[in-house]
Write an enzyme that holds these catalytic residues in place. Sequence first.
Site, mmCIF file in Angstrom:
data_model
loop_
_atom_site.group_PDB
_atom_site.id
_atom_site.type_symbol
_atom_site.label_atom_id
_atom_site.label_comp_id
_atom_site.label_asym_id
_atom_site.label_seq_id
_atom_site.Cartn_x
_atom_site.Cartn_y
_atom_site.Cartn_z
ATOM 1 N N LYS A 13 53.650 102.875 24.670
ATOM 2 C CA LYS A 13 54.027 103.062 26.439
ATOM 3 C C LYS A 13 54.832 102.296 27.243
ATOM 4 C CE LYS A 13 48.947 100.777 25.698
ATOM 5 N NZ LYS A 13 48.576 101.418 24.419
ATOM 6 N N ARG A 89 40.929 100.579 29.280
ATOM 7 C CA ARG A 89 41.157 100.913 28.263
ATOM 8 C C ARG A 89 38.696 101.028 27.833
ATOM 9 N NH1 ARG A 89 46.015 97.838 27.107
ATOM 10 N NH2 ARG A 89 45.834 97.365 24.480
ATOM 11 N N ARG A 128 56.767 95.645 14.769
ATOM 12 C CA ARG A 128 57.637 95.072 15.944
ATOM 13 C C ARG A 128 58.271 93.498 15.853
ATOM 14 N NH1 ARG A 128 54.699 96.375 20.965
ATOM 15 N NH2 ARG A 128 52.844 95.488 20.106
ATOM 16 N N ARG A 161 54.608 89.518 18.434
ATOM 17 C CA ARG A 161 53.186 88.842 19.733
ATOM 18 C C ARG A 161 52.348 88.087 18.802
ATOM 19 N NH1 ARG A 161 52.239 94.026 23.036
ATOM 20 N NH2 ARG A 161 50.005 93.627 22.586
ATOM 21 N N ARG A 172 42.481 95.468 16.316
ATOM 22 C CA ARG A 172 43.248 95.795 17.675
ATOM 23 C C ARG A 172 43.270 98.034 17.743
ATOM 24 N NH1 ARG A 172 48.630 94.336 18.536
ATOM 25 N NH2 ARG A 172 49.188 95.558 19.853
#
Length: 217
Positions: A13, A89, A128, A161, A172
């Site tokens: 996103k 969400r 990531r 992160r 998540r």
Amino acid sequence: MNLILFGPPGSGKGTQSERLVSKYAMTHISTGDALRAAIRNKTDVGIRAQQVMESGELVNDDIVTDLLRDIIRPLREQTASFLFDGYPRTVEQIHRLETLCDEFGLPSPALINLEVPEETLILRLTGRRICSECRATFNIYFSPTRQPGVCDLCAGPLTKRVDDNPETVRERLRVYHEQSFPVLDHYRELGQLYSIDATGSTEEVSQKIAKVIEENY
Ligand code: AMP
């Protein structure tokens, strides 16, 4: 035109939002980015959100919606199109967004849903790495830097992160399936849901999104 860019964590996103914003002159609002900024700046919202975010849960609807309203308000005058990234969400947030759209005289947004299989999401998230200086994003599996841990663009150190560790990633994704996935039903019923296979390259996915926009707006 207002759009929601929707999808599980790791569906791209943020990356796709950057492209859309430059292509269609939209104003990008990422509630995740806004919450991370609040944490960095140690605001009341940041202090209340930090632990929740680090555990992979969702921040309370009231807090996120108030934050969103505060972001929209000063931008509304000069903005024709908003791109909502990471909001709504929950089903409750759909209604909150409708109220905000009424409040600010914005047309109801359509939703573009980025579909990616779970195995790929896990590699995208746990792999990531973000440059702590220029914020460029890399991935140790899909787009590694030339020298491990060092940004290709500015030679800054790479960081992760805090919510990209394997345990929080699993949480998540669980939260996404339980609380966010049902959001799709609402937009499907309205005929405002556009789902895209988002497993290809950044460029391929961005072309698919552009096609949806150009065919419908
Ligand atoms: P993101 O950057 O969109 O992956 O969001 C990171 C984290 O911020 C999420 O795991 C949630 O804890 C929090 N967050 C972002 N957007 C929302 C939202 N609309 N509602 C609740 N929590 C959110």
